[in-house]
Design an enzyme around this catalytic site. Structure first.
Site, PDB file in Angstrom:
ATOM      1  N   LYS A 252       0.826  -1.211   0.000  1.00 15.76           N
ATOM      2  CA  LYS A 252       0.000   0.000   0.000  1.00 15.76           C
ATOM      3  C   LYS A 252       0.864   1.267   0.000  1.00 15.76           C
ATOM      4  O   LYS A 252       0.626   2.208  -0.759  1.00 15.76           O
ATOM      5  CB  LYS A 252      -0.918  -0.010   1.230  1.00 15.76           C
ATOM      6  CG  LYS A 252      -1.563   1.305   1.560  1.00 15.76           C
ATOM      7  CD  LYS A 252      -2.581   1.705   0.518  1.00 15.76           C
ATOM      8  CE  LYS A 252      -3.029   3.142   0.713  1.00 15.76           C
ATOM      9  NZ  LYS A 252      -4.156   3.499  -0.113  1.00 15.76           N
ATOM     10  N   CYS A 306      -3.468  11.113   1.676  1.00 15.38           N
ATOM     11  CA  CYS A 306      -2.781   9.831   1.420  1.00 15.38           C
ATOM     12  C   CYS A 306      -1.405  10.023   0.811  1.00 15.38           C
ATOM     13  O   CYS A 306      -0.394   9.693   1.424  1.00 15.38           O
ATOM     14  CB  CYS A 306      -3.626   8.975   0.490  1.00 15.38           C
ATOM     15  SG  CYS A 306      -5.302   8.792   1.080  1.00 15.38           S
TER      16      CYS A 306
HETATM   17  N1  SAJ Z   1      -1.671  15.112  -8.696  1.00 16.05           N
HETATM   18  C1  SAJ Z   1      -0.825  15.847  -9.498  1.00 16.05           C
HETATM   19  N2  SAJ Z   1      -0.486  15.356 -10.716  1.00 16.05           N
HETATM   20  C2  SAJ Z   1      -0.973  14.169 -11.184  1.00 16.05           C
HETATM   21  C3  SAJ Z   1      -1.828  13.405 -10.347  1.00 16.05           C
HETATM   22  C4  SAJ Z   1      -2.169  13.902  -9.100  1.00 16.05           C
HETATM   23  O1  SAJ Z   1      -0.359  16.937  -9.123  1.00 16.05           O
HETATM   24  O2  SAJ Z   1      -0.642  13.801 -12.325  1.00 16.05           O
HETATM   25  C5  SAJ Z   1      -2.031  15.620  -7.361  1.00 16.05           C
HETATM   26  C6  SAJ Z   1      -3.530  15.878  -7.180  1.00 16.05           C
HETATM   27  O3  SAJ Z   1      -3.893  17.139  -7.666  1.00 16.05           O
HETATM   28  C7  SAJ Z   1      -3.680  15.739  -5.681  1.00 16.05           C
HETATM   29  C8  SAJ Z   1      -2.645  14.671  -5.323  1.00 16.05           C
HETATM   30  O4  SAJ Z   1      -1.747  14.608  -6.407  1.00 16.05           O
HETATM   31  O5  SAJ Z   1      -3.326  16.947  -5.031  1.00 16.05           O
HETATM   32  C9  SAJ Z   1      -3.217  13.287  -5.072  1.00 16.05           C
HETATM   33  O6  SAJ Z   1      -4.264  12.983  -5.994  1.00 16.05           O
HETATM   34  P1  SAJ Z   1      -4.455  11.538  -6.652  1.00 16.05           P
HETATM   35  O7  SAJ Z   1      -5.653  11.604  -7.522  1.00 16.05           O
HETATM   36  O8  SAJ Z   1      -3.209  11.093  -7.293  1.00 16.05           O
HETATM   37  O9  SAJ Z   1      -4.658  10.563  -5.422  1.00 16.05           O
HETATM   38  P2  SAJ Z   1      -5.611  10.542  -4.115  1.00 16.05           P
HETATM   39  O10 SAJ Z   1      -4.827  11.082  -2.975  1.00 16.05           O
HETATM   40  O11 SAJ Z   1      -6.951  11.102  -4.374  1.00 16.05           O
HETATM   41  O12 SAJ Z   1      -5.803   8.933  -3.923  1.00 16.05           O
HETATM   42  C10 SAJ Z   1      -4.641   8.125  -3.816  1.00 16.05           C
HETATM   43  C11 SAJ Z   1      -4.816   6.931  -4.785  1.00 16.05           C
HETATM   44  N3  SAJ Z   1      -3.549   6.203  -4.869  1.00 16.05           N
HETATM   45  C12 SAJ Z   1      -2.967   5.939  -6.072  1.00 16.05           C
HETATM   46  O13 SAJ Z   1      -3.419   6.322  -7.129  1.00 16.05           O
HETATM   47  C13 SAJ Z   1      -1.711   5.132  -6.035  1.00 16.05           C
HETATM   48  C14 SAJ Z   1      -5.946   6.023  -4.303  1.00 16.05           C
HETATM   49  O14 SAJ Z   1      -6.047   4.868  -5.116  1.00 16.05           O
HETATM   50  C15 SAJ Z   1      -5.705   5.612  -2.831  1.00 16.05           C
HETATM   51  O15 SAJ Z   1      -6.765   4.793  -2.335  1.00 16.05           O
HETATM   52  C16 SAJ Z   1      -5.644   6.873  -2.005  1.00 16.05           C
HETATM   53  O16 SAJ Z   1      -4.529   7.660  -2.473  1.00 16.05           O
HETATM   54  C17 SAJ Z   1      -5.437   6.463  -0.551  1.00 16.05           C
HETATM   55  O17 SAJ Z   1      -6.440   6.581   0.207  1.00 16.05           O
HETATM   56  O18 SAJ Z   1      -4.370   5.991  -0.184  1.00 16.05           O
END
Ligand code: SAJ
Length: 455
Positions: A252, A306
């Site tokens: 995880k 997360c």
């Molecule tokens: N972000 C970027 N650039 C990107 C992708 C995301 O700047 O290309 C930023 C987003 O704007 C945000 C942050 O990253 O601020 C996180 O967003 P996210 O959509 O990547 O992830 P979370 O935090 O909503 O959810 C993540 C997910 N993990 C993965 O994709 C590996 C989700 O599957 C998990 O269940 C969740 O963390 C968790 O609860 O751990």
């Protein structure tokens, strides 16, 4: 071993409530447990305390069928799912910043249990300072479960936690219940099964992903894993991958650290392109035409409960080795300060600038502001320009987060008025409604698009 017919889900937050509803829909009698009376009341009224697509209707259906109810006390049940937050504490000796630690991460937006440390205002976090997992919520939940065990139950930790935490849960229960055999002790037949099944759902898609994602299930023993598989099979149609508890914990953390490191690369590339006068979005698009390249999107930083937190648990577990993981955190944590500095510098071109900050949540199309870079950036701009009124636009909120409210020069505005009034428009979150804004509406404005939404 008899079939599982009842479950208690501890922590009715972003993960616990959807899990409780899914177990109820899967045929179990489910009790949701939460320390927050407001959340308990809302759930018992058949409502979701927070916005997530398709969740409200699922809660209302499960409560109406009599399959789900909520309460503050720990009930007896065949299965327990612990889905409480794992906040972090900042290592103050190594703290490079001047601000308090960030808000708690995790599944439960509700109250802290007695004795748990208080979190700071969402969005505040000193860049680069190492964090340590705060297991007080997990400890409180495990102890409450321990007190009602009869023998024969399965206890599943869903909260994200450092390697070894599931074993620790078993040890805590053993210390409280010397009358029961727990599975961390070798060569005994345990009375209770203990496993880890980390959540993997994406906010905004939780109800789809909770049913369809593959799950990793790590047992303290193979029998523990097998019992947890029975529980998750009631609602999860994805593959259930069986392993040991510590490997499930690490898998995880690796998932979220992988994403953090890749976003850090995109952010670093964006800083380099800016320095060289190149367009990072065009370069990313061209590079991603390569069949084995998929650069993620640069942005104003990484938020949420997360990805901005979990990599620290890897750093904590192997401090000298997790160099790339720690550096990625530092790169991503630096982005809000960098972005705010740029917007402030741009605004100083105007004698009396009016600034609109579009978006406060941590990512597009959600209302969650925990660890949000957009809140941090807006606060930094407001603090740097105390005489300037900042128009903050967040369609998912009806009031400002506390950190912004306290500043006095930030007001919550609607998009149309903010765009019409502002000289400088900073797009901090690419909500669909902001993406739909026409270029003609932005004519004559200084636009700072941190998300590459307006091409
Ligand atoms: N972000 C970027 N650039 C990107 C992708 C995301 O700047 O290309 C930023 C987003 O704007 C945000 C942050 O990253 O601020 C996180 O967003 P996210 O959509 O990547 O992830 P979370 O935090 O909503 O959810 C993540 C997910 N993990 C993965 O994709 C590996 C989700 O599957 C998990 O269940 C969740 O963390 C968790 O609860 O751990």
């Amino acid at each position: 071993m008899t079939a599982l017919s009842s479950a208690a889900v501890v922590g009715l937050g972003y993960i616990g409530l959807p899990t409780a509803v899914s177990l109820a829909t899967g045929g179990l009698e489910v009790t949701g447990v939460d320390v927050n009376p407001g959340i308990v009341e809302r759930v018992n009224q058949g409502e979701s305390p927070f916005a997530e697509p398709d969740l409200s209707v699922a809660v209302s259906g499960a409560v109406a069928m009599g399959r789900l109810r909520a309460q503050r006390e720990m009930p007896q049940a065949d299965a327990y799912v612990i889905a409480v937050p794992t906040p972090f504490t900042v290592d103050h000796d190594a703290d490079l910043g001047d601000r308090p630690p960030g808000a708690p991460r995790g599944a439960d937006p509700g109250e802290r249990p007695p004795g748990a440390p208080r979190g700071a205002d969402p969005g505040e976090r000193p860049p680069g300072a190492p964090r340590h997992a705060d297991l007080s919520y997990i400890t409180a939940a495990a102890e409450a479960v321990a007190d009602v065990l009869r023998g024969g139950e399965v206890i599943v930790l869903e909260s994200t936690a450092p390697p070894g935490t599931t074993r620790r849960v078993s040890e805590l229960i053993a210390a409280r219940r010397p009358d029961l055999h727990l599975p961390h002790v070798p060569d005994i037949r345990p009375d209770v099964h203990v496993a880890h099944c980390p959540e993997r759902v994406l906010p905004g898609r939780i109800m789809i992903e909770i049913a369809t994602n593959d799950r990793v299930i790590g047992g303290l023993t193979p029998a523990c894993a097998a019992r947890a598989v029975e529980l998750y099979r009631t609602f999860c149609h994805g593959e259930l991958i069986v392993t040991d508890a510590a490997s499930a914990e690490m898998a995880k953390l690796a998932e979220n650290a992988y994403r953090d490191v890749n976003i850090a690369f995109a952010n670093e590339l964006s800083l380099i392109c800016q320095r060289l006068g190149l367009d990072v979005w065009e370069i990313r698009q061209m590079a991603n035409h390569h069949p084995r390249v998929e650069i993620l999107r640069p942005g104003p930083g990484v938020g949420g409960h997360c990805i901005a937190v979990d990599p620290w648990f890897i750093v904590e577990a192997a401090p000298g080795l997790a160099r790339l993981t720690a550096t990625a955190r530092a790169v991503n944590d630096h982005m809000p300060a960098h972005t705010a500095d740029q917007i402030v510098a741009t605004s100083r071109r105007f004698r009396d600038p009016r600034i609109a900050c579009l978006g406060l949540s941590f990512k597009a199309d959600v209302g969650d502001v925990r660890e949000s870079p957009a809140v941090d950036i807006t606060a930094r701009i407001a603090a740097a320009l105390p005489d300037v009124k900042i128009l903050a636009v967040e369609p998912h909120l009806t009031s400002l987060p506390g950190r912004l409210d306290e500043l006095g020069n930030v007001v919550l505005a609607d998009a149309e008025h903010a765009i019409a009034d502002a000289d400088v428009i900073a797009l901090l979150v690419d909500h669909s409604c902001f993406r739909a804004i026409k270029k003609t509406q932005l004519a004559g404005k200084v636009v700072y698009d941190t998300r590459g939404a307006w091409g």
